[in-house]
Write a protein that holds these residues in place. Sequence first.
Motif, PDB file in Angstrom:
ATOM      1  N   LEU A  80      14.723   3.704   6.209  1.00  0.00           N
ATOM      2  CA  LEU A  80      15.552   3.795   4.873  1.00  0.00           C
ATOM      3  C   LEU A  80      15.039   2.890   3.669  1.00  0.00           C
ATOM      4  O   LEU A  80      14.794   3.110   2.535  1.00  0.00           O
ATOM      5  N   VAL A  81      14.764   1.569   4.369  1.00  0.00           N
ATOM      6  CA  VAL A  81      14.107   0.579   3.358  1.00  0.00           C
ATOM      7  C   VAL A  81      12.821   1.038   2.879  1.00  0.00           C
ATOM      8  O   VAL A  81      12.315   0.992   1.673  1.00  0.00           O
ATOM      9  N   ALA A  82      12.018   1.425   3.867  1.00  0.00           N
ATOM     10  CA  ALA A  82      10.476   1.894   3.437  1.00  0.00           C
ATOM     11  C   ALA A  82      10.672   3.020   2.553  1.00  0.00           C
ATOM     12  O   ALA A  82       9.825   3.131   1.367  1.00  0.00           O
ATOM     13  N   ASP A  83      11.696   4.051   2.589  1.00  0.00           N
ATOM     14  CA  ASP A  83      11.815   5.114   1.780  1.00  0.00           C
ATOM     15  C   ASP A  83      12.349   4.642   0.514  1.00  0.00           C
ATOM     16  O   ASP A  83      11.750   5.313  -0.588  1.00  0.00           O
ATOM     17  N   ALA A  84      13.080   3.793   0.379  1.00  0.00           N
ATOM     18  CA  ALA A  84      13.591   3.344  -0.809  1.00  0.00           C
ATOM     19  C   ALA A  84      12.515   2.641  -1.806  1.00  0.00           C
ATOM     20  O   ALA A  84      12.400   3.038  -2.855  1.00  0.00           O
ATOM     21  N   ARG A  85      11.783   1.985  -1.207  1.00  0.00           N
ATOM     22  CA  ARG A  85      10.592   1.220  -1.792  1.00  0.00           C
ATOM     23  C   ARG A  85       9.648   2.571  -2.285  1.00  0.00           C
ATOM     24  O   ARG A  85       9.146   2.336  -3.366  1.00  0.00           O
ATOM     25  N   ASP A  86       9.212   3.339  -1.465  1.00  0.00           N
ATOM     26  CA  ASP A  86       8.363   4.512  -1.774  1.00  0.00           C
ATOM     27  C   ASP A  86       8.979   5.221  -3.039  1.00  0.00           C
ATOM     28  O   ASP A  86       8.224   5.600  -3.654  1.00  0.00           O
ATOM     29  N   ILE A  87      10.214   5.298  -3.021  1.00  0.00           N
ATOM     30  CA  ILE A  87      10.782   6.057  -4.130  1.00  0.00           C
ATOM     31  C   ILE A  87      10.479   5.351  -5.490  1.00  0.00           C
ATOM     32  O   ILE A  87      10.007   5.887  -6.587  1.00  0.00           O
ATOM     33  N   LEU A  88      10.507   4.098  -5.361  1.00  0.00           N
ATOM     34  CA  LEU A  88      10.229   3.305  -6.697  1.00  0.00           C
ATOM     35  C   LEU A  88       8.555   3.233  -7.010  1.00  0.00           C
ATOM     36  O   LEU A  88       8.137   3.589  -8.034  1.00  0.00           O
ATOM     37  N   LEU A  89       7.864   3.326  -6.057  1.00  0.00           N
ATOM     38  CA  LEU A  89       6.326   3.261  -5.959  1.00  0.00           C
ATOM     39  C   LEU A  89       5.847   4.697  -6.337  1.00  0.00           C
ATOM     40  O   LEU A  89       4.960   4.808  -7.442  1.00  0.00           O
ATOM     41  N   MET A  90       6.348   5.577  -5.955  1.00  0.00           N
ATOM     42  CA  MET A  90       5.853   6.840  -6.108  1.00  0.00           C
ATOM     43  C   MET A  90       6.378   7.125  -7.828  1.00  0.00           C
ATOM     44  O   MET A  90       5.681   7.749  -8.598  1.00  0.00           O
ATOM     45  N   GLY A  91       7.554   6.962  -7.863  1.00  0.00           N
ATOM     46  CA  GLY A  91       8.006   7.046  -9.513  1.00  0.00           C
ATOM     47  C   GLY A  91       7.249   6.314 -10.465  1.00  0.00           C
ATOM     48  O   GLY A  91       6.816   6.825 -11.426  1.00  0.00           O
ATOM     49  N   MET A  92       7.029   4.918  -9.978  1.00  0.00           N
ATOM     50  CA  MET A  92       5.947   4.321 -11.185  1.00  0.00           C
ATOM     51  C   MET A  92       4.737   5.159 -11.011  1.00  0.00           C
ATOM     52  O   MET A  92       3.936   5.022 -12.310  1.00  0.00           O
ATOM     53  N   SER A  93       4.126   5.511 -10.201  1.00  0.00           N
ATOM     54  CA  SER A  93       2.924   6.380 -10.244  1.00  0.00           C
ATOM     55  C   SER A  93       2.985   7.604 -10.978  1.00  0.00           C
ATOM     56  O   SER A  93       2.272   8.014 -12.006  1.00  0.00           O
ATOM     57  N   GLN A  94       4.067   8.242 -10.751  1.00  0.00           N
ATOM     58  CA  GLN A  94       4.312   9.572 -11.549  1.00  0.00           C
ATOM     59  C   GLN A  94       4.521   9.292 -13.147  1.00  0.00           C
ATOM     60  O   GLN A  94       4.195  10.082 -13.621  1.00  0.00           O
ATOM     61  N   ALA A  95       5.290   8.268 -13.089  1.00  0.00           N
ATOM     62  CA  ALA A  95       5.468   8.086 -14.651  1.00  0.00           C
ATOM     63  C   ALA A  95       4.327   7.186 -15.375  1.00  0.00           C
ATOM     64  O   ALA A  95       4.507   6.842 -16.433  1.00  0.00           O
TER      65      ALA A  95
END
Length: 141
Positions: A80-95
């Motif tokens: 869950l922690v890794a997924d939460a961080r992934d959401i942020l990192l992937m979001g930064m990449s997409q944006a």
Amino acid sequence: MLRDEFETPGDRDPEDLQASYQQELAATVDAQGVESVADETGVAEETLQALVAGESPEMTLEEAAAVLATDPDRPDADFLVADARDILLMGMSQAVLDVEAVASGIDGAMEAKEIQQKVEGRYPMTLREYALLHQYIESKK
């Protein structure tokens, strides 16, 4: 942290998003029991009781993930922690955002270096900080 469980996080304000996270945490604690969750996670009973009472106790992302992981239908806390961080990192990449742009976009609530360390997991992140970052990043996608 809770992929696809919150509609349009970018259209909400960070406080509303944090409140939604806390409602999900409170529902988990309510279902699993305060003592059981405290024993399993190491999170103070007072913090868990505050969640169930609708308050906003200070919690780290890791503590929140540990609470959610007490639900047998959820993955473990590390995932869950890794997924939460992934959401942020992937979001930064997409944006197409770097940490300086995020720091500027959240009006300096955190410095760029601090954001990077928290997103990478080298420094603890509170649930409030996660909501702030999650909302801003999603609003820029």
